[in-house]
Design a protein around this motif. Structure first.
Motif, short mmCIF file in Angstrom:
data_model
loop_
_atom_site.label_atom_id
_atom_site.label_comp_id
_atom_site.label_asym_id
_atom_site.label_seq_id
_atom_site.Cartn_x
_atom_site.Cartn_y
_atom_site.Cartn_z
N ARG A 188 21.76 34.09 64.00
CA ARG A 188 20.57 33.71 63.21
C ARG A 188 20.44 32.19 63.09
N ASN A 189 21.52 31.45 63.39
CA ASN A 189 21.50 29.99 63.32
C ASN A 189 21.11 29.33 64.64
N LYS B 187 20.83 23.97 60.30
CA LYS B 187 21.87 25.00 60.48
C LYS B 187 23.00 24.52 61.38
N SER C 57 20.91 24.62 67.75
CA SER C 57 20.84 25.19 66.40
C SER C 57 19.45 25.03 65.79
N LYS C 58 19.16 25.89 64.84
CA LYS C 58 17.95 25.73 64.04
C LYS C 58 18.11 24.48 63.18
N ASP D 188 26.50 25.39 59.99
CA ASP D 188 26.75 26.83 60.06
C ASP D 188 27.05 27.26 61.49
N LEU D 189 26.26 26.78 62.44
CA LEU D 189 26.49 27.15 63.83
C LEU D 189 27.80 26.56 64.34
#
Length: 113
Positions: free
Chosen positions: A98-99, A31, A27-28, A34-35
């Protein structure tokens, strides 16, 4: 499976083999939650798909940004349908991806013993 081309496998006798996949996503920063949420949604939906034997999500105990997905499908056709036609996979690519900072590895595995 998340974002990789598919491959079919056959056993030596010509019958279709189960498809085993290992995928690791990172993951970023910031994030992780979220991921985790997005991958949990994918895991729950994928485990109910026709042809799915196993679809598990794990988190690295030493690095909360690293997620490991373990998949097993009855055959390549079931896995390809999952990857190419499932709405939850499409939504992930459109939004949840995006994550993801990187895909560390995606392996199509062949049982040995």
């Amino acid at each position: 499976m998340i974002g990789i081309a598919t491959r079919a496998g056959q056993q030596g006798n010509g019958t279709m083999a189960n498809v085993h996949i290992l995928a690791i996503l990172y993951s970023k920063p910031g994030k992780e939650e979220d991921l985790r949420r997005d991958l949990t949604t994918i895991c729950n939906a994928s485990s109910r798909e026709d042809g799915n034997i196993r679809y598990e999500l794990h988190e690295d105990a030493n690095d909360q940004r690293r997620f490991v997905i373990i998949e097993q499908w009855n055959d390549a056709a079931a896995q390809e349908k999952h990857h190419n036609q499932s709405n939850h996979i499409r939504l992930f690519h459109d939004n949840g991806d995006r994550n993801v900072e990187r895909r560390e590895i995606v392996c199509f595995l062949k049982p040995v013993a």
